[in-house]
Write a protein that holds these residues in place. Structure first.
Motif, PDB file in Angstrom:
ATOM      1  N   SER A 178       0.837  -1.210   0.000  1.00 18.32           N
ATOM      2  CA  SER A 178       0.000   0.000   0.000  1.00 18.32           C
ATOM      3  C   SER A 178       0.866   1.253   0.000  1.00 18.32           C
ATOM      4  N   ILE A 179       1.926   1.233   0.790  1.00 14.21           N
ATOM      5  CA  ILE A 179       2.843   2.378   0.837  1.00 14.21           C
ATOM      6  C   ILE A 179       3.533   2.555  -0.512  1.00 14.21           C
ATOM      7  N   VAL A 180       4.001   1.441  -1.097  1.00 15.04           N
ATOM      8  CA  VAL A 180       4.675   1.494  -2.401  1.00 15.04           C
ATOM      9  C   VAL A 180       3.721   1.995  -3.481  1.00 15.04           C
ATOM     10  N   ALA A 181       2.495   1.444  -3.495  1.00 19.64           N
ATOM     11  CA  ALA A 181       1.516   1.833  -4.518  1.00 19.64           C
ATOM     12  C   ALA A 181       1.164   3.306  -4.417  1.00 19.64           C
ATOM     13  N   MET A 182       1.023   3.816  -3.196  1.00 18.65           N
ATOM     14  CA  MET A 182       0.681   5.225  -3.006  1.00 18.65           C
ATOM     15  C   MET A 182       1.800   6.121  -3.524  1.00 18.65           C
ATOM     16  N   ILE A 183       3.038   5.750  -3.246  1.00 19.47           N
ATOM     17  CA  ILE A 183       4.180   6.534  -3.729  1.00 19.47           C
ATOM     18  C   ILE A 183       4.214   6.533  -5.252  1.00 19.47           C
ATOM     19  N   LEU A 184       3.988   5.364  -5.855  1.00 21.61           N
ATOM     20  CA  LEU A 184       4.005   5.258  -7.318  1.00 21.61           C
ATOM     21  C   LEU A 184       2.872   6.064  -7.944  1.00 21.61           C
ATOM     22  N   MET A 185       1.703   6.084  -7.273  1.00 20.44           N
ATOM     23  CA  MET A 185       0.584   6.863  -7.811  1.00 20.44           C
ATOM     24  C   MET A 185       0.912   8.348  -7.838  1.00 20.44           C
ATOM     25  N   THR A 186       1.568   8.845  -6.784  1.00 24.09           N
ATOM     26  CA  THR A 186       1.898  10.277  -6.757  1.00 24.09           C
ATOM     27  C   THR A 186       2.846  10.652  -7.881  1.00 24.09           C
ATOM     28  N   ARG A 187       3.576   9.647  -8.423  1.00 22.51           N
ATOM     29  CA  ARG A 187       4.519   9.899  -9.528  1.00 22.51           C
ATOM     30  C   ARG A 187       3.937   9.491 -10.886  1.00 22.51           C
ATOM     31  N   LYS A 188       2.656   9.138 -10.917  1.00 19.97           N
ATOM     32  CA  LYS A 188       1.948   8.737 -12.144  1.00 19.97           C
ATOM     33  C   LYS A 188       2.630   7.557 -12.847  1.00 19.97           C
ATOM     34  N   LEU A 189       2.985   6.552 -12.075  1.00 24.42           N
ATOM     35  CA  LEU A 189       3.611   5.354 -12.622  1.00 24.42           C
ATOM     36  C   LEU A 189       2.573   4.237 -12.726  1.00 24.42           C
ATOM     37  N   VAL A 190       2.508   3.601 -13.893  1.00 23.79           N
ATOM     38  CA  VAL A 190       1.480   2.602 -14.187  1.00 23.79           C
ATOM     39  C   VAL A 190       1.442   1.482 -13.158  1.00 23.79           C
ATOM     40  N   GLU A 191       2.613   1.112 -12.662  1.00 23.94           N
ATOM     41  CA  GLU A 191       2.694  -0.043 -11.751  1.00 23.94           C
ATOM     42  C   GLU A 191       1.838   0.101 -10.508  1.00 23.94           C
ATOM     43  N   ASN A 192       1.481   1.340 -10.152  1.00 19.27           N
ATOM     44  CA  ASN A 192       0.672   1.517  -8.938  1.00 19.27           C
ATOM     45  C   ASN A 192      -0.645   0.754  -9.038  1.00 19.27           C
ATOM     46  N   TRP A 193      -1.256   0.730 -10.231  1.00 16.84           N
ATOM     47  CA  TRP A 193      -2.548   0.054 -10.388  1.00 16.84           C
ATOM     48  C   TRP A 193      -2.390  -1.452 -10.320  1.00 16.84           C
ATOM     49  N   LEU A 194      -1.283  -1.967 -10.824  1.00 12.33           N
ATOM     50  CA  LEU A 194      -1.036  -3.406 -10.755  1.00 12.33           C
ATOM     51  C   LEU A 194      -0.881  -3.837  -9.295  1.00 12.33           C
ATOM     52  N   ILE A 195      -0.189  -3.001  -8.519  1.00  9.34           N
ATOM     53  CA  ILE A 195       0.003  -3.309  -7.104  1.00  9.34           C
ATOM     54  C   ILE A 195      -1.312  -3.185  -6.338  1.00  9.34           C
ATOM     55  N   TRP A 196      -2.098  -2.114  -6.630  1.00  7.36           N
ATOM     56  CA  TRP A 196      -3.399  -1.971  -5.967  1.00  7.36           C
ATOM     57  C   TRP A 196      -4.288  -3.171  -6.251  1.00  7.36           C
ATOM     58  N   SER A 197      -4.200  -3.718  -7.468  1.00  2.00           N
ATOM     59  CA  SER A 197      -5.006  -4.896  -7.817  1.00  2.00           C
ATOM     60  C   SER A 197      -4.644  -6.084  -6.936  1.00  2.00           C
ATOM     61  N   VAL A 198      -3.343  -6.289  -6.724  1.00  2.00           N
ATOM     62  CA  VAL A 198      -2.881  -7.374  -5.849  1.00  2.00           C
ATOM     63  C   VAL A 198      -3.376  -7.152  -4.422  1.00  2.00           C
ATOM     64  N   ILE A 199      -3.232  -5.920  -3.935  1.00  2.00           N
ATOM     65  CA  ILE A 199      -3.679  -5.579  -2.579  1.00  2.00           C
ATOM     66  C   ILE A 199      -5.175  -5.853  -2.428  1.00  2.00           C
ATOM     67  N   ASN A 200      -5.950  -5.473  -3.427  1.00  3.11           N
ATOM     68  CA  ASN A 200      -7.399  -5.644  -3.345  1.00  3.11           C
ATOM     69  C   ASN A 200      -7.797  -7.114  -3.317  1.00  3.11           C
ATOM     70  N   VAL A 201      -7.113  -7.955  -4.096  1.00  3.91           N
ATOM     71  CA  VAL A 201      -7.404  -9.392  -4.084  1.00  3.91           C
ATOM     72  C   VAL A 201      -7.135  -9.970  -2.693  1.00  3.91           C
ATOM     73  N   ILE A 202      -5.985  -9.612  -2.115  1.00  4.51           N
ATOM     74  CA  ILE A 202      -5.647 -10.077  -0.761  1.00  4.51           C
ATOM     75  C   ILE A 202      -6.703  -9.605   0.241  1.00  4.51           C
ATOM     76  N   SER A 203      -7.102  -8.334   0.130  1.00  2.00           N
ATOM     77  CA  SER A 203      -8.067  -7.750   1.069  1.00  2.00           C
ATOM     78  C   SER A 203      -9.421  -8.444   0.979  1.00  2.00           C
ATOM     79  N   ILE A 204      -9.858  -8.755  -0.228  1.00  2.00           N
ATOM     80  CA  ILE A 204     -11.147  -9.436  -0.419  1.00  2.00           C
ATOM     81  C   ILE A 204     -11.161 -10.748   0.353  1.00  2.00           C
ATOM     82  N   VAL A 205     -10.101 -11.515   0.214  1.00  2.00           N
ATOM     83  CA  VAL A 205     -10.024 -12.832   0.867  1.00  2.00           C
ATOM     84  C   VAL A 205      -9.923 -12.688   2.387  1.00  2.00           C
TER      85      VAL A 205
END
Length: 242
Positions: free
Chosen positions: A173-200
């Motif tokens: 979450s910390i990594v994804a937030m930092i990447l989002m502030t820099r407009k880096l595509v990878e932030n969404w890929l990481i958020w997707s992983v986080i969301n899958v884990i959170s759902i379970v």
């Protein structure tokens, strides 16, 4: 209902029929959740106003975590608050042509390797020390709040039920937030992983409303990945021909 009672988790908006006894959804959690969904949706559309809703979301959730005595999570919301302010600043910067200075793009390969390595090490270290780390953060938060007259007792902390997965979600979450502030595509890929884990995790814990919320966040993150990958390709083409 006065303003102060609105911020209480005991002021219930609706009882959602989930689980055996339902899920009492408070006004503050409902508004905070909607703000969070709007923040992520608007970020996927590259709208800078997303940070307004992001600030509302982390502020309200910090208040919620204070009330339910999750002080380590409260401190994380302070980090996200600062990150939202920085992101707002970084996204608002323009060049001499009054165009956004930051463009949606991919991380450089060398930076991706460094990010994966640092994240993996951080997750492993946190997994074996998560109770100590969150305990330290919780006691630190209590000490800071007591400086302002909160008069809180020392928290009683239970061992983490999912040390690896909680560690992964925290670090990512910390990594994804930092990447989002820099407009880096990878932030969404990481958020997707986080969301899958959170759902379970939330489903296993019986918090079905939160599980459903993260299903919505996963859909937004997948759509954000699609939109930002397309934008990154277009920006890369423009850079080549400019």
């Amino acid at each position: 209902m006065d303003i102060m009672s609105w911020f209480s988790i005991n002021t219930i908006l609706v009882n959602i029929p989930l689980g055996k006894e339902g899920y009492p959804l408070s006004w503050i959690e409902a508004v905070g959740t909607i703000a969070g969904l709007l923040c992520i949706w608007l970020a996927s559309q590259e709208k800078i106003v997303n940070y307004v809703f992001g600030l509302i979301n982390v502020t309200l959730f910090a208040i919620i975590f204070f009330q339910i005595q999750l002080y380590a999570s409260l401190l994380l919301q302070i980090f996200f608050f600062v990150a939202n302010i920085y992101g707002w600043y970084a996204w608002s910067r323009v060049n001499s042509l009054h165009q956004a200075e930051l463009k949606i793009r991919w991380l450089k390969p060398s930076h991706s390797i460094a990010m994966v390595t640092i994240s993996a090490v951080a997750i492993i270290v946190l997994t074996f020390n998560i109770d100590k780390v969150f305990g330290f953060l919780a006691f630190t938060a209590v000490d800071l709040l007591n400086l302002f007259g909160a008069n809180l007792a020392a928290p009683i902390l239970e061992p983490d039920a999912f040390p690896f997965w909680d560690s992964a979600m925290t670090v990512l979450s910390i990594v994804a937030m930092i990447l989002m502030t820099r407009k880096l595509v990878e932030n969404w890929l990481i958020w997707s992983v986080i969301n899958v884990i959170s759902i379970v995790i939330f489903y296993k814990q019986g918090v079905y409303a939160m599980s459903i919320e993260y299903i919505l966040l996963l859909a937004i993150a997948i759509n954000g990945s699609r939109l930002w990958i397309k934008a990154a390709k277009n920006n890369n083409k423009n850079n080549i021909f400019s």
